[in-house]
Design an enzyme around this catalytic site. Structure first.
Site, PDB file in Angstrom:
ATOM      1  N   ALA A  18       0.848  -1.188   0.000  1.00  0.00           N
ATOM      2  CA  ALA A  18       0.000   0.000   0.000  1.00  0.00           C
ATOM      3  C   ALA A  18       0.887   1.243   0.000  1.00  0.00           C
ATOM      4  O   ALA A  18       2.057   1.189   0.366  1.00  0.00           O
ATOM      5  CB  ALA A  18      -0.926   0.000   1.215  1.00  0.00           C
TER       6      ALA A  18
ATOM      7  N   GLY B  54      -0.045  -5.098   1.126  1.00  0.00           N
ATOM      8  CA  GLY B  54      -1.310  -5.007   0.420  1.00  0.00           C
ATOM      9  C   GLY B  54      -1.295  -5.755  -0.898  1.00  0.00           C
ATOM     10  O   GLY B  54      -2.334  -6.239  -1.356  1.00  0.00           O
TER      11      GLY B  54
ATOM     12  N   GLU C 166      -1.993  -9.254  -0.001  1.00  0.00           N
ATOM     13  CA  GLU C 166      -3.399  -9.330   0.401  1.00  0.00           C
ATOM     14  C   GLU C 166      -4.326  -9.274  -0.815  1.00  0.00           C
ATOM     15  O   GLU C 166      -5.330 -10.000  -0.878  1.00  0.00           O
ATOM     16  CB  GLU C 166      -3.715  -8.197   1.377  1.00  0.00           C
ATOM     17  CG  GLU C 166      -3.056  -8.402   2.736  1.00  0.00           C
ATOM     18  CD  GLU C 166      -3.114  -7.171   3.622  1.00  0.00           C
ATOM     19  OE1 GLU C 166      -3.436  -7.314   4.803  1.00  0.00           O
ATOM     20  OE2 GLU C 166      -2.836  -6.064   3.108  1.00  0.00           O
TER      21      GLU C 166
ATOM     22  N   GLU D 125       4.482  -5.736   7.342  1.00  0.00           N
ATOM     23  CA  GLU D 125       3.977  -4.568   8.059  1.00  0.00           C
ATOM     24  C   GLU D 125       4.636  -4.383   9.420  1.00  0.00           C
ATOM     25  O   GLU D 125       4.770  -3.259   9.919  1.00  0.00           O
ATOM     26  CB  GLU D 125       2.458  -4.680   8.243  1.00  0.00           C
ATOM     27  CG  GLU D 125       1.656  -4.460   6.973  1.00  0.00           C
ATOM     28  CD  GLU D 125       1.511  -5.735   6.149  1.00  0.00           C
ATOM     29  OE1 GLU D 125       0.737  -5.707   5.189  1.00  0.00           O
ATOM     30  OE2 GLU D 125       2.167  -6.748   6.455  1.00  0.00           O
TER      31      GLU D 125
END
Length: 302
Positions: free
Chosen positions: A110, A153, A156, A176
């Site tokens: 992200a 992300g 994910e 993360e």
């Protein structure tokens, strides 16, 4: 949820709030968002490419296209992805959707610059990331074709797909923890279901990456191909899937997804009900008739 390649490689993006429209599947569940207003006139694509491939354009190929940011996921990109998925779903010939990136990065994470200055009140009130899981609700079969980095992300997003194929140089991870946070778009949940608690703990708590072979050995991806053949192989798989009844595909997909939410006993009960439901379709009758008559079925998606 976040990228751990240098944040300098990520391009700042606006703080546009993601909004989506979740399409119904057989269970008739709707989740409506502000993106409804975008569906009548799809916005010009800035961060994605859309192409239709395969026999009768039966496979939609969506390519993430933020090369300078290694396809870092931002609210505008995810909003555009949601609208593009809906556009592909609206095409009657499309049975499968392939989501891919570049050979260097599927999505490196992200957009850190978008998140760095936010505080708890902002992310909580804005329900940040709430619209990022549109991929998982598509009634079409979604294939993630992952080359390069699929971190945070990006990993994910890949796990929201129904099937993950990887290029030989792909890297997966949920790093993360290195930024003092945790996955927020399903990493701690889908990863456990894909590779088990111990391995998910290892990836999420250390922030380390695994390569494509290891991801395949662990059950995260279905198959590994040379990077330059990956998308073609994903399209071939999509074409094979598209040769089946779209009604049966949607029912089968729902049955498998139910296994995540239900006990084995309840799941078996739902599976049997969905199996019974296929006897109300023309395609079930055609499929069995074709088998008895020793010919290829001619499905009408009805």
């Amino acid at each position: 949820m976040v990228s751990f390649l240098s944040s300098k490689m990520l391009v700042a993006s606006s703080s546009l709030r993601a909004s989506i429209m979740m399409r119904p599947i057989i269970s008739n569940r709707f989740v409506l968002g502000n993106a409804v207003k975008f569906m009548s006139s799809a916005p010009k694509r800035e961060y994605l490419l859309l192409d239709y491939r395969g026999a009768n354009n039966c496979v939609a190929v969506i390519t993430l296209n933020r090369p300078k940011a290694l396809n870092a996921l931002s609210d505008p990109l995810m909003q555009e992805l949601n609208c593009t998925i809906a556009e592909a779903e609206a095409q009657p010939n499309v049975a499968a959707i392939v989501i891919t990136g570049s050979e260097k990065a599927f999505a490196a994470g992200a957009d850190i610059k978008q998140m760095q200055t936010r505080n708890f009140v902002q992310v909580y009130k804005d329900n940040f990331l709430s619209g990022w899981d549109r991929v998982s609700s598509s009634p079409r079969v979604v294939i993630a074709a992952v080359n390069g980095y699929a971190l945070g992300g990006g990993c994910e997003l890949a796990m929201m797909a129904d099937i993950i194929l990887a290029g030989e140089k792909a890297k997966f991870g949920q790093p993360e923890i290195n930024l003092g946070t945790i996955p927020g778009a399903g990493g701690t949940q889908r990863l456990v279901r894909a590779i088990g608690k111990s391995r998910a703990m290892q990836l999420c708590l250390t922030g380390e990456m695994i390569n494509a072979k290891q991801a395949c050995d662990w059950g995260l991806v279905s198959a590994v191909y040379p990077p330059d053949q990956l998308v073609d192989e994903a399209v071939k798989l999509g074409e094979k899937i598209a040769s089946k009844s779209k009604v049966a595909l949607q029912i089968c997909k729902e049955a498998i997804n139910k296994s995540y939410d239900l006990s084995l006993t309840e799941g078996l009960r739902v599976e049997k009900q969905l199996f019974y439901s296929t006897f109300a379709t023309n395609d079930r009758k055609e499929g069995m008739t074709a088998f008895v008559e020793k010919r290829e079925p001619r499905f009408t998606d009805s």
